[in-house]
Design a protein around this motif. Structure first.
Motif, PDB file in Angstrom:
ATOM      1  N   UNK A  15       0.951  -1.318   0.017  1.00 36.30           N
ATOM      2  CA  UNK A  15      -0.090   0.047   0.185  1.00 36.30           C
ATOM      3  C   UNK A  15       0.944   1.031   0.160  1.00 36.30           C
ATOM      4  N   UNK A  16       0.486   2.163  -0.839  1.00 35.37           N
ATOM      5  CA  UNK A  16       1.218   3.625  -0.845  1.00 35.37           C
ATOM      6  C   UNK A  16       0.406   4.655  -1.381  1.00 35.37           C
ATOM      7  N   UNK A  17       0.979   5.801  -1.684  1.00 31.20           N
ATOM      8  CA  UNK A  17       0.348   6.873  -2.097  1.00 31.20           C
ATOM      9  C   UNK A  17       0.918   7.309  -3.314  1.00 31.20           C
ATOM     10  N   UNK A  18       0.259   7.254  -4.657  1.00 29.07           N
ATOM     11  CA  UNK A  18       0.994   7.629  -5.767  1.00 29.07           C
ATOM     12  C   UNK A  18       0.501   9.016  -6.032  1.00 29.07           C
ATOM     13  N   UNK A  27       0.086  18.546  -7.379  1.00 25.54           N
ATOM     14  CA  UNK A  27       0.058  17.160  -7.266  1.00 25.54           C
ATOM     15  C   UNK A  27      -1.240  16.517  -7.211  1.00 25.54           C
ATOM     16  N   UNK A  28      -1.579  15.410  -7.767  1.00 26.78           N
ATOM     17  CA  UNK A  28      -2.733  14.723  -7.332  1.00 26.78           C
ATOM     18  C   UNK A  28      -2.414  13.277  -6.865  1.00 26.78           C
ATOM     19  N   UNK A  29      -2.937  13.216  -5.564  1.00 29.96           N
ATOM     20  CA  UNK A  29      -2.528  11.914  -4.736  1.00 29.96           C
ATOM     21  C   UNK A  29      -3.630  10.920  -4.787  1.00 29.96           C
ATOM     22  N   UNK A  30      -3.161   9.646  -4.723  1.00 31.82           N
ATOM     23  CA  UNK A  30      -4.226   8.554  -4.734  1.00 31.82           C
ATOM     24  C   UNK A  30      -3.481   7.277  -3.874  1.00 31.82           C
ATOM     25  N   UNK A  31      -4.243   6.996  -2.920  1.00 31.04           N
ATOM     26  CA  UNK A  31      -3.829   5.708  -2.131  1.00 31.04           C
ATOM     27  C   UNK A  31      -4.380   4.572  -3.223  1.00 31.04           C
ATOM     28  N   UNK A  32      -3.126   3.820  -3.284  1.00 26.96           N
ATOM     29  CA  UNK A  32      -3.034   2.590  -4.052  1.00 26.96           C
ATOM     30  C   UNK A  32      -2.416   1.224  -3.476  1.00 26.96           C
ATOM     31  N   UNK A  61       5.433  10.386 -15.624  1.00 22.21           N
ATOM     32  CA  UNK A  61       6.215  10.411 -14.269  1.00 22.21           C
ATOM     33  C   UNK A  61       5.502  10.405 -13.153  1.00 22.21           C
ATOM     34  N   UNK A  62       6.032   9.595 -12.155  1.00 25.29           N
ATOM     35  CA  UNK A  62       5.328   9.630 -10.715  1.00 25.29           C
ATOM     36  C   UNK A  62       6.075   9.238  -9.784  1.00 25.29           C
ATOM     37  N   UNK A  63       5.405   9.618  -8.572  1.00 30.68           N
ATOM     38  CA  UNK A  63       6.281   9.229  -7.283  1.00 30.68           C
ATOM     39  C   UNK A  63       5.495   8.440  -6.336  1.00 30.68           C
ATOM     40  N   UNK A  64       6.128   7.639  -5.828  1.00 28.87           N
ATOM     41  CA  UNK A  64       5.280   6.741  -4.878  1.00 28.87           C
ATOM     42  C   UNK A  64       5.695   6.634  -3.506  1.00 28.87           C
TER      43      UNK A  64
END
Length: 140
Positions: A15-18, A27-32, A61-64
């Motif tokens: 589990x993380x935040x993308x 930024x747009x953040x999503x729990x994934x 491009x993304x950050x996790x």
């Protein structure tokens, strides 16, 4: 932080935040839920048409952000992202990859035919994140 150290930390979790970037730069953040494969690629199941999917089509491009359960140890994986095609047939390569993803995270499904149909109906696809850099603070 060495990328290999961060990937060892990430491998133990699911589990993380993308974080993706919206058109206006915020930024747009999503729990994934994710899975890190033996090939070093992080896989995330998403639905076509969602904000994160649209954002990644515009800027791949993304950050996790992955945190330990106590919240104090964490790492951020920066990655280049490839989007698989949207599931179009229960037996296409995207659905096969989604089956592998599910097995890696959840184990066996009770009805694989139903799962495959649902992946097409939901317009699912996989994000493939190739890590490029890591930072954070891990417990010693």
């Amino acid at each position: 932080m060495e990328l290999s150290e961060a990937l060892d930390f990430v491998r133990e979790r699911h589990h993380a935040v993308l974080a993706t970037q919206k058109r206006d730069g915020r930024p747009q953040l999503s729990n994934i839920t994710y899975f890190l494969g033996d090939d070093g690629v992080i896989r995330i199941s998403v639905t076509d048409g969602r904000a994160k999917t649209r954002n990644l089509r515009n800027d791949p491009r993304a950050s996790l952000h992955v945190a330990q359960s106590d919240f104090w140890a964490y790492c951020v994986i920066e990655a280049d992202v490839e989007l698989m095609p949207v599931a179009a047939d229960p037996h296409d390569p995207t659905v096969d990859a989604l089956v592998d993803y599910y097995r890696s995270v959840m184990g066996e499904h009770g009805d694989w035919d139903d799962y495959r149909q649902a992946m097409v109906a939901d317009r699912r696809l996989l994000l493939l994140l190739t890590p490029t850099h890591a930072y954070g603070m891990l417990s010693r």
